[in-house]
Design a protein around this motif. Structure first.
Motif, PDB file in Angstrom:
ATOM      1  N   LEU A 195       0.839  -1.186   0.000  1.00 41.52           N
ATOM      2  CA  LEU A 195       0.000   0.000   0.000  1.00 41.52           C
ATOM      3  C   LEU A 195       0.879   1.242   0.000  1.00 41.52           C
ATOM      4  CD1 LEU A 195      -2.761  -0.966   2.587  1.00 41.52           C
ATOM      5  CD2 LEU A 195      -2.975  -0.902   0.096  1.00 41.52           C
ATOM      6  N   ASP A 198      -1.189   4.413   4.201  1.00 38.73           N
ATOM      7  CA  ASP A 198      -1.861   3.686   5.273  1.00 38.73           C
ATOM      8  C   ASP A 198      -3.321   4.129   5.364  1.00 38.73           C
ATOM      9  OD1 ASP A 198       0.438   2.321   6.032  1.00 38.73           O
ATOM     10  OD2 ASP A 198       1.109   3.991   7.291  1.00 38.73           O
ATOM     11  N   ASP A 201      -7.647   5.118  10.491  1.00 39.41           N
ATOM     12  CA  ASP A 201      -8.200   4.260  11.529  1.00 39.41           C
ATOM     13  C   ASP A 201      -9.540   4.839  11.984  1.00 39.41           C
ATOM     14  OD1 ASP A 201      -8.794   2.636  13.636  1.00 39.41           O
ATOM     15  OD2 ASP A 201      -7.014   3.138  14.829  1.00 39.41           O
ATOM     16  N   ARG A 278      -4.065  13.777  11.852  1.00 35.49           N
ATOM     17  CA  ARG A 278      -3.350  12.638  12.448  1.00 35.49           C
ATOM     18  C   ARG A 278      -3.968  12.244  13.778  1.00 35.49           C
ATOM     19  NH1 ARG A 278       1.254  14.968   9.899  1.00 35.49           N
ATOM     20  NH2 ARG A 278       1.536  16.424  11.629  1.00 35.49           N
ATOM     21  N   VAL A 283      -3.173   8.520  10.976  1.00 32.69           N
ATOM     22  CA  VAL A 283      -2.273   8.454   9.822  1.00 32.69           C
ATOM     23  C   VAL A 283      -2.257   9.826   9.142  1.00 32.69           C
ATOM     24  CG1 VAL A 283      -2.688   5.996   9.414  1.00 32.69           C
ATOM     25  CG2 VAL A 283      -4.098   7.697   8.243  1.00 32.69           C
ATOM     26  N   GLU A 308      -6.914   3.337  -3.886  1.00 32.89           N
ATOM     27  CA  GLU A 308      -6.201   3.062  -2.634  1.00 32.89           C
ATOM     28  C   GLU A 308      -6.249   4.262  -1.688  1.00 32.89           C
ATOM     29  OE1 GLU A 308      -1.674   2.621  -1.077  1.00 32.89           O
ATOM     30  OE2 GLU A 308      -2.105   1.767  -3.051  1.00 32.89           O
TER      31      GLU A 308
END
Length: 741
Positions: A195, A198, A201, A278, A283, A308
């Motif tokens: 990838l 990232d 989350d 972040r 990320v 992606e």
């Protein structure tokens, strides 16, 4: 020589054989003709959206197989074969419609718009495969050194790992890896594609929102979850938590499995925004701006096209990236003129973002503490939804704004800071708090003249004065970049030592502040001192860590910074920007000064703003003092509505330019004589543009003003078709101009 990353055709067309299928191909060139027809040779499959390699003249170019029917009247003999298809994700139908729409609206060549959508040619090529190591088949020998044993233990059966990664995991040197390869214990193998970015989350908890923030976030989440087009204006005072609210909408978009795009006016200066992202998602987002290197651009472009990239943050050009499933667009600080591109294809990214969202059936959020009158008018007419956050989040209250009358409290002779402002800064610094001085003017002085003969130093290429940059000992034009050393004598009368700086620039404010506050730790935030993301992040960290007492800057300091220790903002020249005939001068000045004022008092300590002005009764100053933005914008609308000025009418500017002044005058005159005459349409000019000479070209301007219901694009096409102009004359069309230089 074949281009890498494409499948070559095997043309076998023979003379006299029935015609082969053909398809239009749009090339990323500013060609008025649009798409050209090409023949699809036998054995090659081509569909609209495919990136194809085609011959043009004596070279090969990459274009896009386009929509529409080929010209049936075009002779087979004039057709040329498509040479190959690139191994890249095809351009989506949504993006192709967007390219065509932007070209039609801005009266640009479709290929010029396509070039923006193909901004990273290297991204069309598959990323190169990377080599790694895996354990040799047959199992390890019985006797191994401890280091070699650790290397094999770090490799699962069939696993491929990069050499440096494998060495680090096993705690050995790269030489051990090479030795195991020589001994046949490791064999080379290709690494699986990893990838590029990232994923965010989504399980991380977001910040605690207040009741009003939570209600606004819920409304945005519902709009995104509907998976349909909708425009929402999110307003709120500075520090009210608008960013946290729309990041909640970003999270909902990702839960829907779609992509999100956030447009910022100055992405290279948004270090604190990225830190908030972040904290929210764990990320970094993908970035897109002019500071990126070519390899990063190619990797990002490809990752976006392959789906992606889940969240991308970028400048206005990010709007043309190849998102396959765009579910949300956020335009932060939607009122900013930085979203308007003035060169090449002239477009406003805020307005085009609304179009792209509509074509993609995506939600779009326009965010601002001081939205543009155009956006407010769309809210009033019911086209946009509106959510408002009227109070600052947490314990912070609104700063007290005061208009400091320079007629009553003038600076000392030869200085530019009023004694009232100087005393306020001294008291602020004495309390251990931070202060800011704002002047939206680069350099040391905006004008240099001769005391003996009155000669003014001007740019040889532009209708502009040269700005003194004392630290670099040069005079510079901020329009074309021309620079020259400060001459020791006047170039007009040869008098020595008579050239004098007139007026303040930010460097001159620094000089005065150094004399007045010698012990204060200072930082200068201007485009000359903050050239990119790294410098911006370092400056923000230094201020937040209280390594700075006094911040001195240009409009860069207004860009959404959060400095908890900053309690006083001094505006050196609040009247700057109000002069001239710009339709939006007052609106823009209010927006800029409101942003600057919003830097003060964003934590527990109260904030104070002192605006130095010679006209404290001006509506802009009164609106800032009273925090009554709505009343100001209502009055502004009332002044524009009767004359059908935007947003209650349409404007389009035609700027005629030539290196020959007489040729520019003749071309402008001919266009003026051929101007459309229709009900509800008025053409103003031709007249010299405010910058009548720019980069060596003489400029004349015509302004088409029309009622809201007039379709100006068709009028302008017919108008330009009636006049034959020499090739040395350029006509730049600006539909919906925001500036008039």
């Amino acid at each position: 020589m074949p281009l890498p990353g494409w499948k070559s055709s095997q043309p076998n067309q023979l003379p006299g054989v029935a015609s082969a299928p053909r398809i239009p191909v749009l090339l990323p060139l500013p060609l008025a003709a649009g798409a050209y027809d090409y023949r699809i040779p036998a054995g090659l499959s081509v569909a609209p959206g495919d990136f194809v390699v085609v011959p043009l003249g004596g070279r090969e170019l990459v274009g896009v197989a386009w929509d529409g029917e080929p010209d049936p009247d075009l002779s087979e003999r004039k057709l040329r074969d498509i040479a190959g298809v690139m191994a890249a994700p095809p351009m989506t139908a949504t993006l192709r419609r967007f390219v065509a729409w932007v070209a039609g609206y801005t009266l640009s060549a479709p290929g010029a718009v396509l070039r923006m959508a193909m901004s990273s040619p290297a991204g069309l090529e598959p990323p190169p495969a990377r080599a790694g190591w895996q354990a040799a088949p047959g199992g390890p020998p019985t006797k191994l050194t401890p280091g070699r044993a650790r290397v094999l233990a770090a490799l699962a059966p069939g696993q491929v790992r990069a050499g440096p990664d494998l060495a680090a995991a096993a705690g050995v040197s790269p030489g051990v890896i090479r030795g195991m390869a020589d001994a046949g214990l490791l064999v080379p193998a290709l690494l699986p594609p990893g990838l590029a970015f990232d994923p965010p989350d989504l399980a991380r908890p977001g910040p605690v929102l207040g009741p009003e923030q939570d209600a606004a976030a819920a409304a945005l989440r519902a709009q995104v979850a509907s998976r349909d087009f909708g425009v929402t204006l999110l307003t709120g005072v500075t520090g009210s938590g608008k960013t946290e609210v729309y990041l909640d909408a970003v999270a909902e978009c990702l839960r829907q499995g779609r992509q999100a795009l956030v447009l910022l006016p100055e992405i290279a200066l948004s270090a604190q925004w990225l830190e908030r992202f972040r904290k929210r998602f764990g990320v970094d987002p993908a970035l897109w701006h002019s500071e990126l290197g070519s390899k990063t651009r190619a990797r990002t472009w490809r990752a976006v096209a392959e789906g992606e990239v889940q969240v991308l943050v970028g400048a206005r050009s990010a709007l043309f990236l190849p998102f396959p499933d765009l579910g949300l667009i956020v335009v932060d600080e939607e009122h900013e003129t930085a979203f308007k591109q003035e060169e090449g294809v002239v477009y406003h990214a805020r307005d085009m973002a609304v179009v792209r969202a509509r074509l993609a059936k995506a939600s779009i959020v326009l965010v601002s503490a001081t939205p543009s009158l155009e956006t407010l008018n769309n809210v009033e007419s019911g086209r946009y939804h509106h959510l408002d956050l009227p109070e600052r989040h947490g314990a912070a209250g609104m700063a007290v704004v005061e208009a400091l009358d320079l007629r009553k409290f003038p600076p000392e002779r030869g200085r530019f800071l009023s004694p009232v402002l100087v005393e306020a800064i001294k008291k602020t610094l004495a309390r251990g708090e931070q202060a800011m001085l704002f002047l939206n003017r680069r350099g040391y002085a905006p004008l240099t003249l001769c005391r003996a003969c009155g000669h003014r130093m001007r740019c040889p290429n532009c209708t502009a004065w040269l700005v003194e940059h004392r630290a670099q000992k040069r005079l510079q034009c901020h329009h074309c970049g021309h620079a020259e050393p400060i001459p020791p004598v006047c170039p007009e009368c040869n008098a020595p030592g008579t050239l004098t700086p007139v007026g303040p620039g930010v460097e001159r404010v620094v000089e005065e502040a150094t004399a007045l506050f010698p012990d204060a730790r200072r930082i200068v935030m201007a485009s000359d001192t903050i050239p990119g993301p790294a410098a911006a992040a370092a400056a923000a960290a230094a201020i937040s860590d209280r390594q700075v007492d006094l911040i001195i800057g240009t409009q860069i300091v207004a860009k959404g910074w959060h400095f908890p220790g900053l309690t006083l903002v001094g505006v050196v020249d609040a009247d700057l920007g109000l002069a001239g005939g710009d339709l939006r001068a007052a609106e823009r000045t209010l927006q800029l000064l409101h942003q600057v004022a919003g830097r003060a008092g964003r934590a527990e300590a109260p904030g104070r703003v002192l605006m130095q002005t010679f006209n404290p009764d001006h509506p802009v100053m009164q609106a800032l003092v009273s925090h009554d933005f709505e009343a100001f914008m209502s009055a502004e609308a009332a002044g524009r509505r009767p004359g059908h000025w935007p947003p209650f009418g349409r404007l389009a500017a035609l700027v005629v330019s030539s290196e020959d002044e007489r040729e520019a005058d003749r071309a402008a005159r001919d266009l003026g004589l051929a101007a459309p005459r229709a009900e509800g349409v008025e053409v103003l000019g031709p007249a010299p543009a405010p910058l009548a000479l720019l980069r060596g070209r003489h400029r004349r301007r015509l302004l088409l003003k029309a009622r809201k219901d007039v379709q100006v694009q068709s009028l302008i096409r017919e108008w330009l078709a009636r006049v034959v102009l020499p090739n040395s004359v350029r006509v730049q069309v600006d539909v919906d101009p925001v500036g008039f230089m």
